[in-house]
Design a protein around this motif. Sequence first.
Motif, PDB file in Angstrom:
ATOM      1  N   PRO A  91       1.040  -1.622   0.008  1.00 32.55           N
ATOM      2  CA  PRO A  91       0.149  -0.001  -0.078  1.00 32.55           C
ATOM      3  C   PRO A  91       0.442   1.544  -0.073  1.00 32.55           C
ATOM      4  O   PRO A  91       0.104   2.436  -0.070  1.00 32.55           O
ATOM      5  CB  PRO A  91      -0.765  -0.454   1.389  1.00 32.55           C
ATOM      6  CG  PRO A  91      -1.270  -1.874   2.012  1.00 32.55           C
ATOM      7  CD  PRO A  91       0.205  -1.890   1.412  1.00 32.55           C
TER       8      PRO A  91
ATOM      9  N   TYR B  57       1.138   1.842  -3.424  1.00 32.70           N
ATOM     10  CA  TYR B  57      -0.010   2.565  -4.268  1.00 32.70           C
ATOM     11  C   TYR B  57      -0.303   3.706  -3.783  1.00 32.70           C
ATOM     12  O   TYR B  57      -0.624   4.274  -4.686  1.00 32.70           O
ATOM     13  CB  TYR B  57      -0.688   1.440  -4.285  1.00 32.70           C
ATOM     14  CG  TYR B  57      -1.648   1.545  -4.378  1.00 32.70           C
ATOM     15  CD1 TYR B  57      -1.616   1.366  -6.143  1.00 32.70           C
ATOM     16  CD2 TYR B  57      -3.232   1.953  -4.682  1.00 32.70           C
ATOM     17  CE1 TYR B  57      -3.085   1.841  -6.986  1.00 32.70           C
ATOM     18  CE2 TYR B  57      -4.571   2.378  -4.476  1.00 32.70           C
ATOM     19  CZ  TYR B  57      -4.252   1.941  -6.275  1.00 32.70           C
ATOM     20  OH  TYR B  57      -5.579   2.538  -7.337  1.00 32.70           O
TER      21      TYR B  57
ATOM     22  N   LEU C 102       1.783   6.159  -6.112  1.00 34.21           N
ATOM     23  CA  LEU C 102       1.383   6.026  -7.260  1.00 34.21           C
ATOM     24  C   LEU C 102      -0.028   7.074  -7.516  1.00 34.21           C
ATOM     25  O   LEU C 102      -0.484   7.735  -8.767  1.00 34.21           O
ATOM     26  CB  LEU C 102       0.805   4.715  -7.856  1.00 34.21           C
ATOM     27  CG  LEU C 102       1.815   3.276  -8.313  1.00 34.21           C
ATOM     28  CD1 LEU C 102       2.112   1.830  -8.809  1.00 34.21           C
ATOM     29  CD2 LEU C 102       3.070   4.511  -9.036  1.00 34.21           C
TER      30      LEU C 102
ATOM     31  N   VAL D  23      -1.757  -1.704 -12.253  1.00 34.93           N
ATOM     32  CA  VAL D  23      -1.701  -2.217 -11.066  1.00 34.93           C
ATOM     33  C   VAL D  23      -1.486  -3.957 -11.214  1.00 34.93           C
ATOM     34  O   VAL D  23      -2.619  -4.024 -11.155  1.00 34.93           O
ATOM     35  CB  VAL D  23      -1.243  -1.965  -9.784  1.00 34.93           C
ATOM     36  CG1 VAL D  23      -0.919  -2.339  -8.983  1.00 34.93           C
ATOM     37  CG2 VAL D  23      -0.648  -0.128 -10.008  1.00 34.93           C
TER      38      VAL D  23
ATOM     39  N   LEU E 179      -6.033  -1.594  -0.665  1.00 35.26           N
ATOM     40  CA  LEU E 179      -5.236  -0.684  -2.073  1.00 35.26           C
ATOM     41  C   LEU E 179      -7.000   0.297  -2.883  1.00 35.26           C
ATOM     42  O   LEU E 179      -6.988   1.268  -3.043  1.00 35.26           O
ATOM     43  CB  LEU E 179      -4.750  -1.578  -2.958  1.00 35.26           C
ATOM     44  CG  LEU E 179      -3.297  -1.609  -3.587  1.00 35.26           C
ATOM     45  CD1 LEU E 179      -2.891  -1.098  -1.884  1.00 35.26           C
ATOM     46  CD2 LEU E 179      -3.081  -2.122  -3.927  1.00 35.26           C
TER      47      LEU E 179
ATOM     48  N   ALA F 127      -7.939   3.699  -3.303  1.00 33.74           N
ATOM     49  CA  ALA F 127      -8.363   4.832  -4.223  1.00 33.74           C
ATOM     50  C   ALA F 127      -9.434   4.816  -3.885  1.00 33.74           C
ATOM     51  O   ALA F 127     -10.249   5.561  -5.008  1.00 33.74           O
ATOM     52  CB  ALA F 127      -8.306   3.630  -5.710  1.00 33.74           C
TER      53      ALA F 127
ATOM     54  N   VAL G  22      -6.333  -1.355 -10.302  1.00 33.89           N
ATOM     55  CA  VAL G  22      -5.534  -3.337  -9.658  1.00 33.89           C
ATOM     56  C   VAL G  22      -6.197  -4.383 -10.338  1.00 33.89           C
ATOM     57  O   VAL G  22      -7.275  -4.760 -10.264  1.00 33.89           O
ATOM     58  CB  VAL G  22      -5.746  -3.045  -8.484  1.00 33.89           C
ATOM     59  CG1 VAL G  22      -5.077  -4.005  -7.537  1.00 33.89           C
ATOM     60  CG2 VAL G  22      -5.365  -1.877  -7.724  1.00 33.89           C
TER      61      VAL G  22
ATOM     62  N   GLU H 122       9.136   3.623  -1.116  1.00 37.59           N
ATOM     63  CA  GLU H 122       7.962   3.818  -2.371  1.00 37.59           C
ATOM     64  C   GLU H 122       8.440   4.838  -3.391  1.00 37.59           C
ATOM     65  O   GLU H 122       8.419   5.409  -3.926  1.00 37.59           O
ATOM     66  CB  GLU H 122       6.615   3.728  -1.640  1.00 37.59           C
ATOM     67  CG  GLU H 122       6.181   4.637  -0.878  1.00 37.59           C
ATOM     68  CD  GLU H 122       6.775   4.889   0.422  1.00 37.59           C
ATOM     69  OE1 GLU H 122       6.458   5.686   1.361  1.00 37.59           O
ATOM     70  OE2 GLU H 122       8.039   3.564   0.869  1.00 37.59           O
TER      71      GLU H 122
END
Length: 446
Positions: free
Chosen positions: A14, A17, A20, A32, A49, A53, A62, A326
């Motif tokens: 996470p 993500y 991102l 992803v 995730l 989002a 995803v 990350e």
Amino acid sequence: MKLTILGGGGFRVPLVYGALLGDRAEGRVTDVVLHDLDAGRLSAVARVLAEQAAGVPGAPAVTATTDLDEALRGADFVFSAIRVGGLEGRAADERVALDQGVLGQETVGAGGIAYGLRTVPVAVDIARRVARLAPDAWVINFTNPAGLVTEAMSRHLGNRVIGICDSPVGLGRRIARVLGVANPREAWIDYVGLNHLGWVRGLRVAGRDELPRLLADPDLLGSFEEGKLFGTEWLRSLGAIPNEYLHYYYFNREAVRAYQNAEKTRGAFLRDQQAGFYEAMQRPDAEALKTWESTRAEREATYMSESRAAAGAGERDADDLSGGYEKVALALMRAIARDERTTLILNVRNQGTLSVLDTDAVIEVPCLVDANGAHPVAVDPLPDHATGLVCAVKAVERQVLVAAESGSRTTAVKAFALHPLVDSVNVARRLVEGYTAEHPGLAYLK
């Protein structure tokens, strides 16, 4: 752009993500793919995730799969964040080493060698599959021991595999902060070594090295993590700021004693903690993101707790609990995908940067990154004491690679015996016996 994350059911996914989700520029990741051998873990992370989002326009789609080849096909980038043997394996690595009175940390000493012997064959198989199924993909390696695994993969992927670690970034950020540097990105960090075995030898702002000012001020030097961990007198003696993992070398007896006296080793703590997270995620009504965030906060706060206890360093500063790997991964990916040239400290092939090591040896140094990959920057030679450690540990890594390729138990014993933190050939033999008894994945050693 398609990003495949190997170890996609891992707890830290996470973080990637989340990074991102903050990227809104053209050419960003749109798809992803999470790959893991454990479908239950994949499901748990996918739920986190999905909550991350929620309400974010254009969030990357995803998907999850347990089929490795399916995950790799068509990938532009592959993040490798696997853990062979899981956290149960890490806990066993620590326990077997401590039974012999030596350090069992997952990347340093006996534990790192055991982890490498389990991981290298799997990483090599992945590298071969990437070369076949996604030959134009760039592999960003998170998998520990990061330098060793990156070197193993580079023998099949060349410079298209790059290893990352957040330790040098965090160290540079802390030094810049205590020196009052307004924008740490404007500072040039003179860092060199191997993964988890490096030193900051300078921090230049507008062409001026500010590190001597830090080393000359005991109060300032003792105000941040490394000053507390190593002690100001030792840092001034070195004339450099070591990566925190060098505490295991400079204060080895104290570190081993702290591990032996701990209620749980780090691996056992994380195993139990994360088992609780994944168990909670089996409930359909569990608040996925909230559960993950609370688990992560505890994980970060207890990072290297044994070493800090041994040094009397106290609790970690709040500013040091934010992770960062990350962000390094995203910056690296953006620099390659969009030719957004930047400088990052990375694990790459030496290519003549350190004269004491051969061209293909993977080292950890500042690199200029562009559309053609990461290019190590020329650095001054290491002092003798650092050169000795770097060469000794690189020799051990090379023996691990030979043992993994040949299946030679004798070579595996040699790898353990040559490590500076394993003080006896007989101990090395007992370590190999203990690890092969614990790990089915080491049955290939004959």
